[in-house]
Design a protein around this motif. Structure first.
Motif, PDB file in Angstrom:
ATOM      1  N   LEU A 153      18.351  74.288 133.230  1.00 26.22           N
ATOM      2  CA  LEU A 153      18.450  73.399 132.076  1.00 26.22           C
ATOM      3  C   LEU A 153      17.998  74.194 130.862  1.00 26.22           C
ATOM      4  O   LEU A 153      17.060  75.002 130.964  1.00 26.22           O
ATOM      5  CB  LEU A 153      17.546  72.171 132.224  1.00 26.22           C
ATOM      6  CG  LEU A 153      17.888  71.111 133.265  1.00 26.22           C
ATOM      7  CD1 LEU A 153      16.827  70.015 133.235  1.00 26.22           C
ATOM      8  CD2 LEU A 153      19.253  70.509 133.014  1.00 26.22           C
ATOM      9  N   LEU A 154      18.628  73.977 129.721  1.00 26.75           N
ATOM     10  CA  LEU A 154      18.205  74.628 128.488  1.00 26.75           C
ATOM     11  C   LEU A 154      17.322  73.677 127.701  1.00 26.75           C
ATOM     12  O   LEU A 154      17.738  72.561 127.355  1.00 26.75           O
ATOM     13  CB  LEU A 154      19.411  75.017 127.640  1.00 26.75           C
ATOM     14  CG  LEU A 154      20.397  76.006 128.266  1.00 26.75           C
ATOM     15  CD1 LEU A 154      21.578  76.218 127.327  1.00 26.75           C
ATOM     16  CD2 LEU A 154      19.716  77.340 128.591  1.00 26.75           C
ATOM     17  N   ARG A 155      16.078  74.109 127.449  1.00 25.41           N
ATOM     18  CA  ARG A 155      15.201  73.270 126.631  1.00 25.41           C
ATOM     19  C   ARG A 155      15.563  73.459 125.169  1.00 25.41           C
ATOM     20  O   ARG A 155      15.614  74.589 124.663  1.00 25.41           O
ATOM     21  CB  ARG A 155      13.731  73.619 126.855  1.00 25.41           C
ATOM     22  CG  ARG A 155      12.821  72.789 125.945  1.00 25.41           C
ATOM     23  CD  ARG A 155      11.407  72.734 126.419  1.00 25.41           C
ATOM     24  NE  ARG A 155      10.611  71.879 125.541  1.00 25.41           N
ATOM     25  CZ  ARG A 155       9.388  71.460 125.806  1.00 25.41           C
ATOM     26  NH1 ARG A 155       8.800  71.818 126.931  1.00 25.41           N
ATOM     27  NH2 ARG A 155       8.728  70.690 124.954  1.00 25.41           N
ATOM     28  N   ILE A 156      15.793  72.341 124.496  1.00 21.30           N
ATOM     29  CA  ILE A 156      16.181  72.402 123.095  1.00 21.30           C
ATOM     30  C   ILE A 156      15.147  71.695 122.221  1.00 21.30           C
ATOM     31  O   ILE A 156      14.460  70.768 122.673  1.00 21.30           O
ATOM     32  CB  ILE A 156      17.581  71.778 122.864  1.00 21.30           C
ATOM     33  CG1 ILE A 156      17.574  70.283 123.213  1.00 21.30           C
ATOM     34  CG2 ILE A 156      18.636  72.506 123.687  1.00 21.30           C
ATOM     35  CD1 ILE A 156      18.890  69.597 122.935  1.00 21.30           C
ATOM     36  N   PHE A 179      14.992  76.152 122.502  1.00 22.24           N
ATOM     37  CA  PHE A 179      16.017  76.707 121.623  1.00 22.24           C
ATOM     38  C   PHE A 179      16.236  75.757 120.451  1.00 22.24           C
ATOM     39  O   PHE A 179      16.400  74.556 120.635  1.00 22.24           O
ATOM     40  CB  PHE A 179      17.333  76.890 122.384  1.00 22.24           C
ATOM     41  CG  PHE A 179      17.263  77.868 123.521  1.00 22.24           C
ATOM     42  CD1 PHE A 179      17.430  79.228 123.303  1.00 22.24           C
ATOM     43  CD2 PHE A 179      17.025  77.433 124.817  1.00 22.24           C
ATOM     44  CE1 PHE A 179      17.376  80.131 124.353  1.00 22.24           C
ATOM     45  CE2 PHE A 179      16.971  78.319 125.878  1.00 22.24           C
ATOM     46  CZ  PHE A 179      17.138  79.684 125.645  1.00 22.24           C
ATOM     47  N   ASP A 180      16.277  76.314 119.251  1.00 20.11           N
ATOM     48  CA  ASP A 180      16.469  75.522 118.037  1.00 20.11           C
ATOM     49  C   ASP A 180      17.900  74.983 117.991  1.00 20.11           C
ATOM     50  O   ASP A 180      18.868  75.747 118.011  1.00 20.11           O
ATOM     51  CB  ASP A 180      16.176  76.418 116.829  1.00 20.11           C
ATOM     52  CG  ASP A 180      16.521  75.750 115.515  1.00 20.11           C
ATOM     53  OD1 ASP A 180      16.588  74.516 115.484  1.00 20.11           O
ATOM     54  OD2 ASP A 180      16.708  76.483 114.526  1.00 20.11           O
ATOM     55  N   LEU A 202      23.073  73.294 134.345  1.00 17.54           N
ATOM     56  CA  LEU A 202      23.104  71.872 134.696  1.00 17.54           C
ATOM     57  C   LEU A 202      23.178  70.989 133.459  1.00 17.54           C
ATOM     58  O   LEU A 202      23.830  69.946 133.466  1.00 17.54           O
ATOM     59  CB  LEU A 202      21.851  71.489 135.498  1.00 17.54           C
ATOM     60  CG  LEU A 202      21.650  72.124 136.867  1.00 17.54           C
ATOM     61  CD1 LEU A 202      20.362  71.602 137.499  1.00 17.54           C
ATOM     62  CD2 LEU A 202      22.834  71.819 137.778  1.00 17.54           C
ATOM     63  N   GLY A 203      22.467  71.383 132.411  1.00 19.19           N
ATOM     64  CA  GLY A 203      22.435  70.533 131.226  1.00 19.19           C
ATOM     65  C   GLY A 203      21.333  70.955 130.277  1.00 19.19           C
ATOM     66  O   GLY A 203      20.947  72.119 130.237  1.00 19.19           O
ATOM     67  N   VAL A 204      20.830  69.983 129.513  1.00 17.79           N
ATOM     68  CA  VAL A 204      19.839  70.283 128.484  1.00 17.79           C
ATOM     69  C   VAL A 204      18.604  69.409 128.662  1.00 17.79           C
ATOM     70  O   VAL A 204      18.643  68.347 129.281  1.00 17.79           O
ATOM     71  CB  VAL A 204      20.416  70.087 127.067  1.00 17.79           C
ATOM     72  CG1 VAL A 204      21.521  71.102 126.802  1.00 17.79           C
ATOM     73  CG2 VAL A 204      20.921  68.659 126.864  1.00 17.79           C
ATOM     74  N   HIS A 205      17.508  69.881 128.085  1.00 14.30           N
ATOM     75  CA  HIS A 205      16.217  69.215 128.192  1.00 14.30           C
ATOM     76  C   HIS A 205      15.621  69.055 126.805  1.00 14.30           C
ATOM     77  O   HIS A 205      15.702  69.949 125.960  1.00 14.30           O
ATOM     78  CB  HIS A 205      15.272  70.053 129.061  1.00 14.30           C
ATOM     79  CG  HIS A 205      13.842  69.566 129.035  1.00 14.30           C
ATOM     80  ND1 HIS A 205      12.971  69.859 128.008  1.00 14.30           N
ATOM     81  CD2 HIS A 205      13.148  68.819 129.912  1.00 14.30           C
ATOM     82  CE1 HIS A 205      11.798  69.300 128.251  1.00 14.30           C
ATOM     83  NE2 HIS A 205      11.881  68.667 129.402  1.00 14.30           N
ATOM     84  N   SER A 206      15.007  67.898 126.558  1.00 11.31           N
ATOM     85  CA  SER A 206      14.343  67.630 125.286  1.00 11.31           C
ATOM     86  C   SER A 206      13.035  66.904 125.559  1.00 11.31           C
ATOM     87  O   SER A 206      12.977  65.997 126.398  1.00 11.31           O
ATOM     88  CB  SER A 206      15.234  66.765 124.393  1.00 11.31           C
ATOM     89  OG  SER A 206      14.501  66.220 123.308  1.00 11.31           O
ATOM     90  N   HIS A 207      11.980  67.309 124.853  1.00 11.35           N
ATOM     91  CA  HIS A 207      10.690  66.616 124.957  1.00 11.35           C
ATOM     92  C   HIS A 207      10.097  66.570 123.557  1.00 11.35           C
ATOM     93  O   HIS A 207       9.865  67.605 122.942  1.00 11.35           O
ATOM     94  CB  HIS A 207       9.747  67.357 125.912  1.00 11.35           C
ATOM     95  CG  HIS A 207       8.416  66.682 126.082  1.00 11.35           C
ATOM     96  ND1 HIS A 207       8.257  65.531 126.832  1.00 11.35           N
ATOM     97  CD2 HIS A 207       7.191  66.994 125.608  1.00 11.35           C
ATOM     98  CE1 HIS A 207       6.989  65.175 126.816  1.00 11.35           C
ATOM     99  NE2 HIS A 207       6.315  66.040 126.075  1.00 11.35           N
TER     100      HIS A 207
END
Length: 440
Positions: A153-156, A179-180, A202-207
Motif C-alpha cells: 500500500l502507498l501511504r499518502i 507521499f505528498d 494493492l492500493g493507498v493508505h491515509s491517516h
C-alpha cells in the motif's frame, strides 16, 4: 464520575473491573498495575467489524498494535478476527511469537530498516505500507533477491489536518509520513510500483491523526483521495483495490471529551466511499481501518499506591503516587488529561482538589492537575482511567524504575499477562567495566 465497560463500585465501596475487586488486584500483583477490561476490548473490536458486515462491505479491521502490544493482546486481536498493524521489528516479533496469522499483518513505518523489511518478507506478511521512495527501492531489491512478490500500500499525505494535538497530526502535507498527494509524488510511486516485477500494488493508505472526535476530517480525506483516483483512472488506468483510511478514532478521557460511537465513523466513511464509487462507476474498493486507542484506550485502568503529600498554603496540594512518567508519558509529552478515583474508597465524597505527582525526579512528572478527591491517605489506591493506549507502550525505565505488571480481567477472573520487571531485569543487559579506560 463516568464508568467504563464493566467497571462499577461493589458492596465494599471498591472499584471493580471485569467482576474483580481492584483492591484485591493491587494487593496480589502490586502497584503500579495496568488492568484491562477484556469484555470492553472485545465489544469495541466487534462494533467495528459488525458495522462493515451489516453494510455488506469487504473490509479489514486492523488493530494498531502500537497502542498496546503484548502477546496476550495480539492473541485477543486474533480471537476477534482482527488484522494487525506493526511499525517495528519488535512489534512484528511479538506478533510472530503470538502466532498471529502472517497474512493479516501490515507493516507500517517511515524508516523501515533493511533488516526489518527482510524480516517481514521472510515471514510472509500480508503487506507493507510503503512510506517513501527509498523504501520502495529496498522492497524491490529484497523481494527480487528472495524471488518473491511483495504486496504494497502507498501511504499518502492527503493534506487534511485533523483537529488534534500537533504532535499526533499526521495527514497534513508538512509531515514526516507518506507521499505528498499534491506534488505528483504519489503518481510517481504508483508508476514505480506497477512497473516492478516484485511489487504488487494493492492500493493507498491515509491517516490524518489521532484522538479525533468528528468525521469531517475523514470525509474530507476520502473526497481528496477520490479526486486523485479519478485522475489515476483517466491518466494511468489505475484504480486501487484497497483503500486504507487509517485510525485515530477518539475516546473519552475526561468529561471535556465528547467522542462519537466508533461504529458511527465507519458508517459515514462507507457512505462517502460508496457515493464516490457510484459517481465514478468503478469497482468498490476493500476498506481497511486501523483502530488502536479506540479498542484498548478506555479498557485500561492504572492502579497506584498513594504515598507522600505536600501542601503549599493557598497554592496547591500535591499527592504523590508510586508511578508516573515511567508508566504514563502522555501528560508530560502532550499534556494529556485523565480522571481518577480512590479505588478503595470509591463512594467517599471529594473534599479537596489535589494534583497527582509521579515519583520520577522531574518537575514535569505530573499525572493529573486539580483532581477532586476525598482526603487521600498513604496506602490508598488511586485508579486512573483510560490508560490502556500508549501507557504501557511508552513505559520506560527512567530513574531505573521497573515497568509495571499487566493484568487482564474478565467474568470474575484475572490473568497476569505481563510480569512486573525486577531490578535484575533492568540491569540484565549491562556489562561491567573490566578495566580502566585509557584516554587517547
Amino acid at each position: 464520575m463516568f464508568f467504563y465497560g464493566t467497571s462499577r463500585i461493589n458492596a465494599l465501596s471498591h472499584l471493580e473491573i471485569g467482576g474483580v475487586d481492584t483492591v484485591d488486584l493491587a494487593q496480589k500483583y502490586g502497584t503500579p498495575l495496568f488492568v484491562y477490561d477484556v469484555a470492553l476490548m472485545r465489544k469495541r473490536a466487534r462494533a467495528f467489524k459488525e458495522t462493515f458486515d451489516k453494510n455488506q462491505v469487504k473490509a479489514q479491521v486492523a488493530y494498531a498494535s502500537k497502542a498496546f502490544s503484548t502477546i496476550a493482546m495480539i492473541n485477543l486481536a486474533e480471537e476477534e478476527g482482527l488484522s494487525l498493524d506493526v511499525v517495528s521489528a519488535g512489534e512484528l516479533y511479538t506478533a510472530l511469537a503470538a502466532n498471529f496469522p502472517v497474512e493479516r499483518i501490515h507493516f507500517h513505518g517511515n524508516n523501515k530498516s533493511v533488516e526489518e523489511i527482510t524480516m517481514g518478507i521472510e515471514a510472509g506478511i500480508g503487506c507493507f505500507v510503503a512510506d517513501n521512495f527509498y523504501e520502495l527501492q529496498i522492497l524491490q531489491q529484497i523481494a527480487k533477491e528472495k524471488g518473491t512478490i511483495v504486496s504494497v500500500l502507498l501511504r499518502i499525505s492527503p493534506g487534511v489536518e485533523a483537529h488534534t494535538h500537533d504532535y499526533i497530526s499526521t495527514g497534513q502535507i508538512d509531515s514526516k509520513f507518506g507521499f505528498d498527494l499534491k506534488s505528483g509524488q504519489v503518481e510517481k510511486a504508483i508508476e514505480i510500483t506497477r512497473n516492478s516485477e516484485n511489487l504488487e500494488l494493492l492500493g493507498v493508505h491515509s491517516h490524518i491523526g489521532s484522538q479525533i472526535f468528528e468525521t469531517t476530517g475523514f470525509l474530507m480525506a476520502v473526497d481528496t483521495i477520490f479526486e486523485a483516483i479519478e485522475k489515476w483512472s483517466n491518466e494511468l488506468s489505475y484504480v486501487p483495490k484497497v483503500l486504507n483510511l487509517g485510525g485515530g478514532f477518539g475516546i473519552r478521557y475526561t468529561e471535556e471529551d465528547n467522542p462519537i460511537p466508533p461504529e458511527n465513523y465507519v458508517v459515514e466513511i462507507i457512505d462517502k466511499v460508496k457515493s464516490h464509487v457510484k459517481h465514478l462507476q468503478i469497482e468498490m474498493p476493500e476498506i481497511w481501518i486501523e483502530p488502536g486507542r479506540s479498542i484498548v484506550g478506555d479498557a485500561g485502568t492504572t492502579l497506584y499506591s498513594i504515598g507522600s503529600n505536600k501542601e503549599i498554603p493557598d497554592v496547591r496540594k500535591y499527592v504523590a503516587v508510586d508511578g508516573g512518567m515511567g508508566d504514563n508519558l502522555r501528560p508530560a509529552l502532550y499534556q494529556a488529561k485523565y480522571e481518577a478515583i480512590l479505588a478503595n474508597r470509591a463512594n467517599d465524597i471529594a473534599e479537596e482538589k489535589v494534583s497527582i505527582a509521579g515519583k520520577c525526579c522531574e518537575s514535569g512528572d505530573m499525572l493529573i492537575w486539580d483532581l477532586p478527591l476525598p482526603k487521600a491517605n498513604p496506602g490508598d489506591i488511586l485508579a486512573v482511567f483510560c490508560t490502556g493506549a500508549y501507557g504501557y507502550s511508552m513505559a520506560n525505565n527512567y530513574n531505573r524504575i521497573p515497568r509495571p505488571a499487566v493484568v487482564f480481567v474478565e467474568n470474575g477472573d484475572a490473568q497476569l499477562v505481563v510480569k512486573r520487571e525486577s531490578y535484575e531485569d533492568i540491569i540484565h543487559l549491562d556489562i561491567p567495566l573490566k578495566s580502566k579506560l585509557k584516554l587517547s
